[in-house]
Design an enzyme around this catalytic site. Sequence first.
Site, PDB file in Angstrom:
ATOM      1  N   TYR A 210      65.745  -0.633 144.205  1.00  0.00           N
ATOM      2  CA  TYR A 210      66.706   0.045 143.331  1.00  0.00           C
ATOM      3  C   TYR A 210      67.555   1.052 144.096  1.00  0.00           C
ATOM      4  CZ  TYR A 210      65.205  -2.080 138.994  1.00  0.00           C
ATOM      5  OH  TYR A 210      64.962  -2.985 137.993  1.00  0.00           O
ATOM      6  N   GLU A 252      59.361  -2.999 134.221  1.00  0.00           N
ATOM      7  CA  GLU A 252      58.958  -4.129 135.054  1.00  0.00           C
ATOM      8  C   GLU A 252      57.491  -4.022 135.459  1.00  0.00           C
ATOM      9  OE1 GLU A 252      62.032  -4.002 138.034  1.00  0.00           O
ATOM     10  OE2 GLU A 252      63.521  -4.315 136.452  1.00  0.00           O
TER      11      GLU A 252
END
Length: 262
Positions: A210, A252
């Site tokens: 990310y 997630e």
Amino acid sequence: MMTLPTATNSFSATIKDLIEYPKSGIFSKILLKDNNSQYSLFCLAAGTEIDEHTSTRNAVITVVEGRGNLNLEGKDIDLTPGTLVFMAANAPHALQAQENLAFILALSEHLPAKKGLTQTNIDIVKSTAPVIKEHGKQITTRMYEIMFTTHPEVKEQFDMSAQANGTQPAKLAAAIYGYATHIDDLDALKAMINKIAHRHVQTHVLPEQYSIVGECLLQAIKDVLGDAATQEVMTAWRQAYQVLADVFINREQQIYSTNHCN
């Protein structure tokens, strides 16, 4: 695999009983998470490689079993049972599992996530929504160009045909516009977040990736918007992106845990 108690209760566990190696790639499971830290078990199949990346949080690796190599800021570190490594935030590192490798990854407090978004930055991000709507696809197309050039190793996690025909940049642009519009009402984005999170799990997106996407997106915003991307706008979007990244990472990890506990 057993489900561990929440951070509100004391508990103990035998780490080796929790280890579960995939046939290839990585299996990860959050063992404990509170407002200040997160402890996860990572199990890497022999031969798995994690390309160089950075993390915005301080981290500690404790090797449980197996053998691997960690390249931390250009220095190779042999990972064997009992090895403990401290990695400062933003330190570049890469990892290779020479054998099946299991380790505990402890992440320290993430200040941007804990503080959340200030009202000022919320207002700034919402004010940019019309510009994001107008230039969104141009921004996301530029973001992918930057990312695939600076981090070509991530290409295999993307449908390059969807890149070529523009559908993937268009979808991401719509998602970013939706976030800018509903940044103060994330409940309205639950369906979108859940759909994207499941897709990320299917393509084995790692939490550390990310930071790569974030830096490329912010650079793309600056490249496309030019002078309109003031310091205040960039600061607000940097904070906004980190908050959203944490939302995805948490969702997630929930999906990963559910998949491996069923």
